[in-house]
Design an enzyme around this catalytic site. Sequence first.
Site, PDB file in Angstrom:
ATOM      1  N   ASP A  24       0.827  -1.209   0.000  1.00 34.47           N
ATOM      2  CA  ASP A  24       0.000   0.000   0.000  1.00 34.47           C
ATOM      3  C   ASP A  24       0.866   1.265   0.000  1.00 34.47           C
ATOM      4  OD1 ASP A  24      -2.369   1.389   0.006  1.00 34.47           O
ATOM      5  OD2 ASP A  24      -2.648   1.289   2.174  1.00 34.47           O
ATOM      6  N   HIS A  41       2.659   3.556  -9.041  1.00 27.52           N
ATOM      7  CA  HIS A  41       2.574   2.101  -9.264  1.00 27.52           C
ATOM      8  C   HIS A  41       3.848   1.599  -9.964  1.00 27.52           C
ATOM      9  CE1 HIS A  41      -1.409   2.107  -7.730  1.00 27.52           C
ATOM     10  NE2 HIS A  41      -1.957   2.739  -8.751  1.00 27.52           N
ATOM     11  N   LEU A 135      11.527 -20.204  -5.756  1.00 29.52           N
ATOM     12  CA  LEU A 135      10.565 -19.356  -5.037  1.00 29.52           C
ATOM     13  C   LEU A 135       9.152 -19.521  -5.600  1.00 29.52           C
ATOM     14  CD1 LEU A 135       9.954 -16.888  -3.088  1.00 29.52           C
ATOM     15  CD2 LEU A 135      10.373 -15.441  -5.089  1.00 29.52           C
TER      16      LEU A 135
END
Length: 241
Positions: A24, A41, A135
């Site tokens: 956030d 962003h 991962l």
Amino acid sequence: MLNLFKKLSLRPDNFPKHIAVIMDGNGRWAQKRQLPRSLGHAKGLDSVQKIIQYAHEFKIQCLTLYAFSTENSGRPKKEISDLTILFDKTITEESEKIFANNIKITILGDISFFPDNLQKKIQDLLTKTKKNNGLSLNIALNYGGRSEIVRSVNKALSKKKLPKITEKDIERNLDTKDLPGVDLLIRTGGEKRLSNFLIWQLAYSELYFEKCLWPDFNKNNFINALLFYQSRNRRFGKLNN
Ligand code: FPP
């Protein structure tokens, strides 16, 4: 590596297997600089690349990132289209690195919201990374915890002709069915809420709220989250032995 952990006061035997992140603060980061939100962003994407690197470095098995919530679909059309372009561009530019690093991608959420060509690219990425065992990188896209639970219950009911379903039935049909439980949630940006993220899976996770905005997230913040995690006594509702 052991020396590094010692220097950081981290215990090598107690790392979270699965870290989930609410990224956030991109919008506020941009607004503070009088830049368009889309640049916030784009800057947030740099932090995504950094946290993947930290996950590799600290041998975290599983990382889940909240990139777009079902509620985000109510944002202005321009912001949604800028984010869609960013997701598309990221897949195009990062695929080779994802394959080379043996990363397995999972998508949480309902991607039918996105344009067909992006859906195809995502499906292709899922197929090509399916057998990877490095991962586990999970991206929540048009994801909402409540909607995931409803989808899961409906899937369970369609498979099982019984009047009752169990917790196991719901677990088995969630978007996270193949992932380990979430050990640690990190939320940046200063808010202390879950915002409909993994509401089933976070029942016994440790929650770490970080004030910094997501584009400013750095290795110190990551290490502080790990130190917080290691300071917790996880009892899962039971008593200490
Ligand atoms: C929340 O910040 C963030 C988002 C809705 C988008 C997250 C997307 C990225 C980090 C970009 C790329 C990600 C991937 C995985 C390709 P906000 O806009 O709500 O910030 P605010 O609270 O300051 O307005």
